[in-house]
Design a protein around this motif. Structure first.
Motif, PDB file in Angstrom:
ATOM      1  N   GLU A  69      68.448  55.918  38.521  1.00 38.06           N
ATOM      2  CA  GLU A  69      68.144  55.083  37.361  1.00 38.06           C
ATOM      3  C   GLU A  69      69.229  55.214  36.301  1.00 38.06           C
ATOM      4  O   GLU A  69      69.735  54.210  35.786  1.00 38.06           O
ATOM      5  N   ILE A  72      72.662  53.610  37.545  1.00 38.99           N
ATOM      6  CA  ILE A  72      72.678  52.142  37.528  1.00 38.99           C
ATOM      7  C   ILE A  72      72.689  51.626  36.091  1.00 38.99           C
ATOM      8  O   ILE A  72      73.448  50.715  35.759  1.00 38.99           O
ATOM      9  N   ARG A  86      74.009  43.966  44.202  1.00 42.98           N
ATOM     10  CA  ARG A  86      73.227  45.120  44.637  1.00 42.98           C
ATOM     11  C   ARG A  86      74.131  46.151  45.318  1.00 42.98           C
ATOM     12  O   ARG A  86      73.951  47.343  45.152  1.00 42.98           O
ATOM     13  N   ASP A 106      66.653  47.136  43.827  1.00 40.79           N
ATOM     14  CA  ASP A 106      65.599  46.339  43.188  1.00 40.79           C
ATOM     15  C   ASP A 106      64.481  47.235  42.647  1.00 40.79           C
ATOM     16  O   ASP A 106      63.992  47.023  41.533  1.00 40.79           O
ATOM     17  N   THR A 108      64.782  50.375  41.774  1.00 40.43           N
ATOM     18  CA  THR A 108      65.335  51.138  40.657  1.00 40.43           C
ATOM     19  C   THR A 108      65.376  50.283  39.394  1.00 40.43           C
ATOM     20  O   THR A 108      65.021  50.750  38.309  1.00 40.43           O
ATOM     21  N   ILE A 109      65.775  49.035  39.531  1.00 38.37           N
ATOM     22  CA  ILE A 109      65.788  48.113  38.394  1.00 38.37           C
ATOM     23  C   ILE A 109      64.373  47.924  37.857  1.00 38.37           C
ATOM     24  O   ILE A 109      64.145  47.926  36.640  1.00 38.37           O
ATOM     25  N   TRP A 110      63.402  47.784  38.741  1.00 46.72           N
ATOM     26  CA  TRP A 110      62.007  47.633  38.328  1.00 46.72           C
ATOM     27  C   TRP A 110      61.550  48.842  37.512  1.00 46.72           C
ATOM     28  O   TRP A 110      60.928  48.698  36.467  1.00 46.72           O
ATOM     29  N   ARG A 113      63.254  48.819  34.071  1.00 42.98           N
ATOM     30  CA  ARG A 113      62.612  47.844  33.186  1.00 42.98           C
ATOM     31  C   ARG A 113      61.277  48.367  32.671  1.00 42.98           C
ATOM     32  O   ARG A 113      60.959  48.196  31.494  1.00 42.98           O
ATOM     33  N   ILE A 126      67.931  44.013  30.899  1.00 41.12           N
ATOM     34  CA  ILE A 126      68.381  43.978  32.290  1.00 41.12           C
ATOM     35  C   ILE A 126      67.951  42.642  32.902  1.00 41.12           C
ATOM     36  O   ILE A 126      66.783  42.411  33.166  1.00 41.12           O
ATOM     37  N   THR A 128      68.213  39.505  35.745  1.00 47.18           N
ATOM     38  CA  THR A 128      68.491  39.162  37.139  1.00 47.18           C
ATOM     39  C   THR A 128      69.351  37.907  37.156  1.00 47.18           C
ATOM     40  O   THR A 128      69.070  36.947  36.450  1.00 47.18           O
ATOM     41  N   TYR A 134      72.549  41.812  39.106  1.00 46.82           N
ATOM     42  CA  TYR A 134      71.979  42.132  37.793  1.00 46.82           C
ATOM     43  C   TYR A 134      73.089  42.285  36.760  1.00 46.82           C
ATOM     44  O   TYR A 134      74.240  42.561  37.085  1.00 46.82           O
TER      45      TYR A 134
END
Length: 138
Positions: A69, A72, A86, A106, A108-110, A113, A126, A128, A134
Motif C-alpha cells: 500500500e 503504490i 497495473r 486493484d 491494494t488500490i481498493w 481508497r 486515487i 482510475t 491509476y
C-alpha cells in the motif's frame, strides 16, 4: 568503510559538542545537526506522506499502511497526474513482473481508497483511468 555515529545528549552550553568537534578536527567527517534536518514529505490535501519513515498521516492522524500500500501510494504521489499501469505499480511495489490476471494492484488500490479517501466509492485522490491504470490527482 563508512561509519555513522549518532550522539544524543543534553548539552545546554555546547561544551560537549565542542569537545567532540575538537576530537574530530582534521578527520574526514561530515557533521549533520538533527535540528537542521527537515523531514521531506509529499502532501495531497490532508494526506501527508513521509517516505524516509514510510509513514502516512491523514489530518494529522497516522494511517497504517502495509508495504504494498505504501509503495503504490508513494509511486503515484511522486508524479501527480501521471497514469501508471497495473504492471508499473506492481513492479514499483514488489520489484517483480506482473502476472496477467492477478488483481493484487486493484485490491491494494481498493484498500488505499478505504483508508485515505473521504468516500472510497467516489475517490478524490486515487483515480482510475479506464483500461489503462491509476493516477493521483492533487
Amino acid at each position: 568503510m563508512q561509519e555513522i555515529i549518532v550522539i544524543r545528549t543534553s548539552d545546554p552550553d555546547g561544551s560537549i559538542f565542542r569537545s567532540i568537534l575538537g576530537a574530530l578536527q582534521g578527520k574526514d567527517v561530515q557533521i549533520l545537526h538533527a535540528t537542521d534536518l527537515k523531514p521531506s514529505g509529499l502532501t495531497l490535501g490532508d494526506i501527508e506522506i513521509f517516505p524516509e519513515q514510510r509513514r502516512v498521516t491523514k489530518a494529522g492522524v497516522e494511517i497504517c499502511l502495509n508495504y504494498g500500500e505504501f509503495s503504490i501510494l508513494y509511486c503515484l504521489a511522486r508524479y501527480p497526474g501521471r497514469v501508471f499501469s497495473r504492471e508499473q505499480l506492481y513492479n514499483a511495489a514488489w520489484g517483480e513482473d506482473y502476472e496477467l490476471g492477478t488483481n493484487t494492484v486493484d485490491n491494494t488500490i481498493w484498500r488505499l481508497r478505504s483508508k485515505l479517501e473521504p468516500d472510497p466509492k467516489h475517490p478524490t485522490y486515487i483515480k482510475t483511468v479506464f483500461r489503462v491504470g491509476y493516477k493521483i490527482e492533487k
